[in-house]
Scaffold this motif. Sequence first.
Motif, PDB file in Angstrom:
ATOM      1  N   TYR A  23       0.843  -1.191   0.000  1.00  0.00           N
ATOM      2  CA  TYR A  23       0.000   0.000   0.000  1.00  0.00           C
ATOM      3  C   TYR A  23       0.884   1.249   0.000  1.00  0.00           C
ATOM      4  CZ  TYR A  23      -3.735   3.152   1.605  1.00  0.00           C
ATOM      5  OH  TYR A  23      -4.637   4.167   1.728  1.00  0.00           O
TER       6      TYR A  23
ATOM      7  N   SER B 196       0.689   4.332  -7.965  1.00  0.00           N
ATOM      8  CA  SER B 196      -0.231   4.140  -6.838  1.00  0.00           C
ATOM      9  C   SER B 196      -0.781   5.459  -6.313  1.00  0.00           C
ATOM     10  CB  SER B 196       0.459   3.370  -5.708  1.00  0.00           C
ATOM     11  OG  SER B 196       1.705   3.938  -5.387  1.00  0.00           O
TER      12      SER B 196
ATOM     13  N   SER C 120      -4.419   1.861  -6.310  1.00  0.00           N
ATOM     14  CA  SER C 120      -3.776   0.581  -6.576  1.00  0.00           C
ATOM     15  C   SER C 120      -2.551   0.420  -5.687  1.00  0.00           C
ATOM     16  CB  SER C 120      -3.350   0.490  -8.054  1.00  0.00           C
ATOM     17  OG  SER C 120      -2.487   1.559  -8.374  1.00  0.00           O
ATOM     18  N   LEU C 121      -2.093  -0.832  -5.586  1.00  0.00           N
ATOM     19  CA  LEU C 121      -0.895  -1.125  -4.827  1.00  0.00           C
ATOM     20  C   LEU C 121       0.335  -0.866  -5.693  1.00  0.00           C
ATOM     21  CD1 LEU C 121      -2.021  -4.407  -3.007  1.00  0.00           C
ATOM     22  CD2 LEU C 121      -2.184  -2.043  -2.227  1.00  0.00           C
ATOM     23  N   CYS C 122       1.495  -0.836  -5.073  1.00  0.00           N
ATOM     24  CA  CYS C 122       2.731  -0.527  -5.797  1.00  0.00           C
ATOM     25  C   CYS C 122       2.977  -1.531  -6.919  1.00  0.00           C
ATOM     26  CB  CYS C 122       3.918  -0.530  -4.844  1.00  0.00           C
ATOM     27  SG  CYS C 122       3.855   0.753  -3.601  1.00  0.00           S
ATOM     28  N   SER C 123       3.342  -1.024  -8.071  1.00  0.00           N
ATOM     29  CA  SER C 123       3.551  -1.869  -9.246  1.00  0.00           C
ATOM     30  C   SER C 123       4.952  -2.474  -9.288  1.00  0.00           C
ATOM     31  CB  SER C 123       3.325  -1.045 -10.517  1.00  0.00           C
ATOM     32  OG  SER C 123       4.241   0.038 -10.546  1.00  0.00           O
TER      33      SER C 123
ATOM     34  N   LEU D 128      -7.939  -1.006  -0.297  1.00  0.00           N
ATOM     35  CA  LEU D 128      -6.640  -1.438  -0.801  1.00  0.00           C
ATOM     36  C   LEU D 128      -5.874  -2.242   0.246  1.00  0.00           C
ATOM     37  CD1 LEU D 128      -4.884   1.333  -2.895  1.00  0.00           C
ATOM     38  CD2 LEU D 128      -5.586  -0.927  -3.621  1.00  0.00           C
TER      39      LEU D 128
ATOM     40  N   LYS E 290      -6.140  -3.402  -6.560  1.00  0.00           N
ATOM     41  CA  LYS E 290      -6.431  -2.210  -7.350  1.00  0.00           C
ATOM     42  C   LYS E 290      -7.930  -1.947  -7.329  1.00  0.00           C
ATOM     43  CE  LYS E 290      -5.774  -0.110 -11.934  1.00  0.00           C
ATOM     44  NZ  LYS E 290      -5.288  -0.293 -13.317  1.00  0.00           N
TER      45      LYS E 290
END
Length: 334
Positions: free
Chosen positions: A114, A152, A157-160, A270, A297
């Motif tokens: 997150y 994010s 969304s969460l970290c890519s 999230l 996400k």
Amino acid sequence: MVPSTANSSDSEDKGILIKKLFDEIEAAAKSRDFKSAEALREKLLETDATALTEIIKSAEIIEQEKAAGIDKDHLAIWDSLYSTLTQEEKNGLFYSMKRVVVPPKKIILSHGAYNTRLFFIDQGKVTIIFPRKGKNTVLAQLGKGNILGEYSFTSISLCSATAVSHTEVVLYCLENSATDSWHEELPGLYEKIIDFCIKHGSLEDISRWKSMEKRNKPRYPLSGPLKGSLLDKEGNKTETYFRGMLTDISVEGCAFEIKLSKKATARALLARHLLLQVTFEVNDSPVEFEMVGKVVKVTFFMHNDYCIHIMFDKSLKKATLGEILSKKRGKTGR
């Protein structure tokens, strides 16, 4: 008619108080204690909303001192951003951020975690790592003048990817919550930051990396009513639940649509774990399955419609997924 001595005295007392507040505002602003300066100005407004000269002048002093206090090196590095802002917006952005120094080999962002922060790198090098097929792949190295965390920050969304400091890194950090007051105080500033992220960030690269990941895990359209129950930190089912409609599924996860009245509620989902219960009928007999997964996400549509993207804690067996799909297709083919 003889003026009231009491009224004259009250007026003089108020005048003395206004001057005292104004002097305190100026002193606080010049010492760069802007929080106190703003609080004193609010008190000035409450004391006498008609003291327009002092009210306007104190606001100008605060903004002037804020402008003088901005890190000039930071301003030069990010000229492509600050040149698009008014002076008030420049002050609002800069004083909403915190300067952070990160030692080498420290994780700044973790893949799948997150994050609500946007980073502006002023000095140093940051390595971007992406997990693929069980291995960490180095995708890029960022440095002075690059932004980090925009994926994010600009979406729910969460970290890519994972970001690790390669050297000592100096950066300015903007928390998403620090922008909450912008809508009223600095309308349009948040949109300018998002636009800058789209134009100067790595959003296209990130989308390409994630699409590469998805190609190995195809999703299949599948509809049916769904109930999602929030789990606590120990994995126990809570009383909080919501209902939605499943839209697609794969061995790794699924997506479903729900209605939410507030974007803050969507963001709060999230990284939360859900117990998902999906039901549909085949040959007039109910077919049910349950899965536990994490919200990775949330996509906003219109009219309070959201799509929740889930990654299962345990992958579905291909045979199980095939059975679910064949039963559902069998029903639709009747």
